[in-house]
Design an enzyme around this catalytic site. Sequence first.
Site, PDB file in Angstrom:
ATOM      1  N   TYR A   1       0.876  -1.177   0.000  1.00 48.94           N
ATOM      2  CA  TYR A   1       0.000   0.000   0.000  1.00 48.94           C
ATOM      3  C   TYR A   1       0.911   1.223   0.000  1.00 48.94           C
ATOM      4  O   TYR A   1       1.407   1.648   1.040  1.00 48.94           O
ATOM      5  CB  TYR A   1      -0.892  -0.006   1.241  1.00 48.94           C
ATOM      6  CG  TYR A   1      -1.904   1.104   1.291  1.00 48.94           C
ATOM      7  CD1 TYR A   1      -1.635   2.293   1.959  1.00 48.94           C
ATOM      8  CD2 TYR A   1      -3.142   0.978   0.645  1.00 48.94           C
ATOM      9  CE1 TYR A   1      -2.560   3.315   2.010  1.00 48.94           C
ATOM     10  CE2 TYR A   1      -4.073   2.007   0.691  1.00 48.94           C
ATOM     11  CZ  TYR A   1      -3.773   3.173   1.379  1.00 48.94           C
ATOM     12  OH  TYR A   1      -4.698   4.185   1.423  1.00 48.94           O
TER      13      TYR A   1
ATOM     14  N   ARG B   1       7.010 -11.087  42.396  1.00 47.30           N
ATOM     15  CA  ARG B   1       8.071 -10.255  42.971  1.00 47.30           C
ATOM     16  C   ARG B   1       7.760  -9.869  44.399  1.00 47.30           C
ATOM     17  O   ARG B   1       6.667  -9.371  44.697  1.00 47.30           O
ATOM     18  CB  ARG B   1       8.263  -8.997  42.122  1.00 47.30           C
ATOM     19  CG  ARG B   1       9.409  -8.099  42.579  1.00 47.30           C
ATOM     20  CD  ARG B   1      10.740  -8.735  42.341  1.00 47.30           C
ATOM     21  NE  ARG B   1      11.856  -7.776  42.531  1.00 47.30           N
ATOM     22  CZ  ARG B   1      13.130  -8.145  42.445  1.00 47.30           C
ATOM     23  NH1 ARG B   1      13.425  -9.417  42.167  1.00 47.30           N
ATOM     24  NH2 ARG B   1      14.097  -7.248  42.613  1.00 47.30           N
TER      25      ARG B   1
ATOM     26  N   GLU C   1      -0.887   4.821   9.987  1.00 47.28           N
ATOM     27  CA  GLU C   1      -2.333   4.873   9.755  1.00 47.28           C
ATOM     28  C   GLU C   1      -2.907   6.164  10.296  1.00 47.28           C
ATOM     29  O   GLU C   1      -4.087   6.245  10.654  1.00 47.28           O
ATOM     30  CB  GLU C   1      -3.039   3.672  10.360  1.00 47.28           C
ATOM     31  CG  GLU C   1      -4.178   3.185   9.463  1.00 47.28           C
ATOM     32  CD  GLU C   1      -3.704   2.903   8.048  1.00 47.28           C
ATOM     33  OE1 GLU C   1      -3.008   1.896   7.835  1.00 47.28           O
ATOM     34  OE2 GLU C   1      -4.016   3.723   7.148  1.00 47.28           O
TER      35      GLU C   1
ATOM     36  N   GLY D   1       5.086  -0.591   3.742  1.00 48.43           N
ATOM     37  CA  GLY D   1       5.519  -1.910   4.197  1.00 48.43           C
ATOM     38  C   GLY D   1       5.596  -2.873   3.026  1.00 48.43           C
ATOM     39  O   GLY D   1       4.745  -2.865   2.150  1.00 48.43           O
TER      40      GLY D   1
END
Length: 607
Positions: A78, A253, A367, A120
Amino acid sequence: MEGVDHLAHERNKAQFDVAVMKAVWAGSRDAYELFHRFSRLVANDPEMFIPAIKAQATEEQQKQWLPLANKMKIIGSYTQTELGHGSNVRGLETTATFDPKTDEFVLNSPTLTATKWWPGGLGKIATHALAHARLIIDDKDYGVHGFLVQLRSLDDHLTLPGITIGDIGMKYGSGAYNTMDNGSLIFDHVRIPRNQMLMRLSQVTREGKYVPSNVPRQLSYGTMVYVRQKIVFDASIALSRAVCISTRYSAVRRQFGSHNGSPETQVIDYKTQQARLFPLLASAYAIRFVSEWLNSFYKDLLQRLEAKDFSTLPEAHACTAGLKSITTSVAADGIEECRKLCGGHGYLTSSGLPELSAVYIPACTYEGDNVVMLLQVARYLMKTISQLKSGNKPVGTTAYLGRAEQLMQYHSDVLRAEDWLKPNVVVEAFEARAARMSMACAQNLSKFNNPEDGFQELSADLVEAATAHCQLIIVSKFIEKLQQDIPGKGVKEQLGVLRSIYALFLLHKHIGDFLSTDCITPKQGYLANEQLRSLYSQVRPNAIALVDAFNYTDHFLSSVLGRYDGNVYPKLYEEAWKDPLNDTSIPDGFHEYVQPMLKQPLHHGRL
Ligand SMILES: CCCCC/C=C\C/C=C\C/C=C\C/C=C\CCCC(=O)SCCNC(=O)CCNC(=O)[C@H](O)C(C)(C)COP(=O)(O)OP(=O)(O)OC[C@H]1O[C@@H](n2cnc3c(N)ncnc32)[C@H](O)[C@@H]1OP(=O)(O)O
Ligand SMILES: Cc1cc2nc3c(=O)[nH]c(=O)nc-3n(C[C@H](O)[C@H](O)[C@H](O)COP(=O)(O)OP(=O)(O)OC[C@H]3O[C@@H](n4cnc5c(N)ncnc54)[C@H](O)[C@@H]3O)c2cc1C
């Protein structure tokens, strides 16, 4: 010890049916399909290329391209953002000039800043781009449209003539996002057939005549709306992962508090730990439920668009843009807070948190930059208010603005801390805050001769008003979720506690808004905080069960701190010894560089 559940004592405290809570969290099945697509997505992102073809291509074009894309016979990117423009889509510079002689478009990158940058998959793997370019016919610019362009040979994967492609280089930290080949692309007069302009919305005829869209031009932004609503779901995954890790570790913890040999205190029992952790736990559930609502709202939009009903498109844009912004900011900041909640060990790669943060935080940018998105919400709110005068009755997520006059008179009637547990009391306070902030902006805007100058001048206030509006949506959808029939012992009660924590935490965090808009008094603000502390005590025995309900495997969490069995210390140690640095006792370079220093003779007692 292996096989021992070190958190069993915590799990036995649960006051609700965990199996039912797992089902409530999982929601619709497609949410999980989406998640698996997401995990593939970070390695590649055909997930945008395909929705974009569906949204912008004609039936005929879809028949030609979708089978190829779905079967990965072509790999698409895209390709919208450029070096010089990302947010401002209408500012993109790449051109697609129609050549009537050959019935082709010529794609070109006229400037350096026109270089496509970030898409991407573009850097190394994509064979095709859905390239966004300015349509030029006879020197007339018709704005940005989508074009399908082959980038690489399907035989030898080499780039085609006129195409210069590269990866944009390493990104933030060593995060897994570096498995994504975000790329750069320069077109040098690349020719494509006219039928490779996506022509569902607008067309160019063989004669070179531009046929404008007979539907809102913003439908060409449809893929971004689709991804933004997906990203809201994604935010609930990312935040819940971090909360699961830090909640389990907080129960394991122990630090300080030992008396006469008693075990030290579990850090999850410290009120400061609870005040930081439990709002994030509540936010994970809140974001999940609002993402479910948004997904159904989006599906309703798609049905309406099929019937050429554009009535909910503006609201869909505002909700996807705004909720994408708010939820990704909460998730990104929340993951970092979860790292800090785990102390030093949270900074180890083996905790899973640094990696999760490095991969997740670009969600605040991609986006749609989060501020730019909130400004879109603000435009929508100001437009909604401006139409009140003409009798327009707002519906849906802005319906409360239809009661703005009444809300301007609102004062909370909270008298006791437990009054803040009533959903209607909370919603009214959030509606009044959002309405007053938006009305104040509209009021100030009206003082400007040029509305655009006013909008720019007041943009910081407008972003805050948009934030208040989006937080109201999330609170409201959490409340609506609990109005549904939810079976299972104690499940609805626990979700009710989380709903109140989410809302009252926001009220406490944004107390300035509530006080400056005169919605509540300082005393009522104080009572809300009192109630919040009591709610933390109610969540405490259920905390481990509430994160177990996310149903994440140890493999998925990939965190020694977030292990289901809580067997942290042996595994931390074991994990450290896997580091190659521990393959030898003496580190590389010692003899060459360190030992000579150590061997240097002392001069008068000094090195
Ligand atoms: C894909 C995921 C699938 C599944 C995968 C699994 C999980 C998913 C989870 C996460 C995804 C994971 C990874 C994804 C990784 C990377 C993906 C990132 C890819 C990208 O990163 S890809 C590029 C994105 N890049 C942008 O995001 C650009 C942002 N920039 C814009 O979006 C525009 O530039 C804007 C809106 C700022 C200005 O646009 P503008 O200048 O043209 O418009 P303007 O402001 O003038 O407004 C005029 C009228 O249009 C209306 N309007 C505007 N936009 C609309 C819309 N979308 N729908 C309906 N109406 C709209 C207004 O409300 C107004 O309406 P009115 O006239 O009534 O006031
Ligand atoms: C990991 C990642 C993956 C991506 N994948 C893709 C992809 O596949 N395809 C693709 O096309 N793109 C992709 N992008 C690009 C991404 O969509 C853009 O970076 C994003 O839209 C932000 O635009 P920008 O970079 O121009 O930011 P800018 O808009 O330049 O933002 C810079 C600053 O300016 C502020 N700002 C900008 N405009 C305004 C305004 N009007 N008012 C107030 N403040 C303003 C912003 O808030 C921000 O603080 C990706 C980005 C990343 C980080």
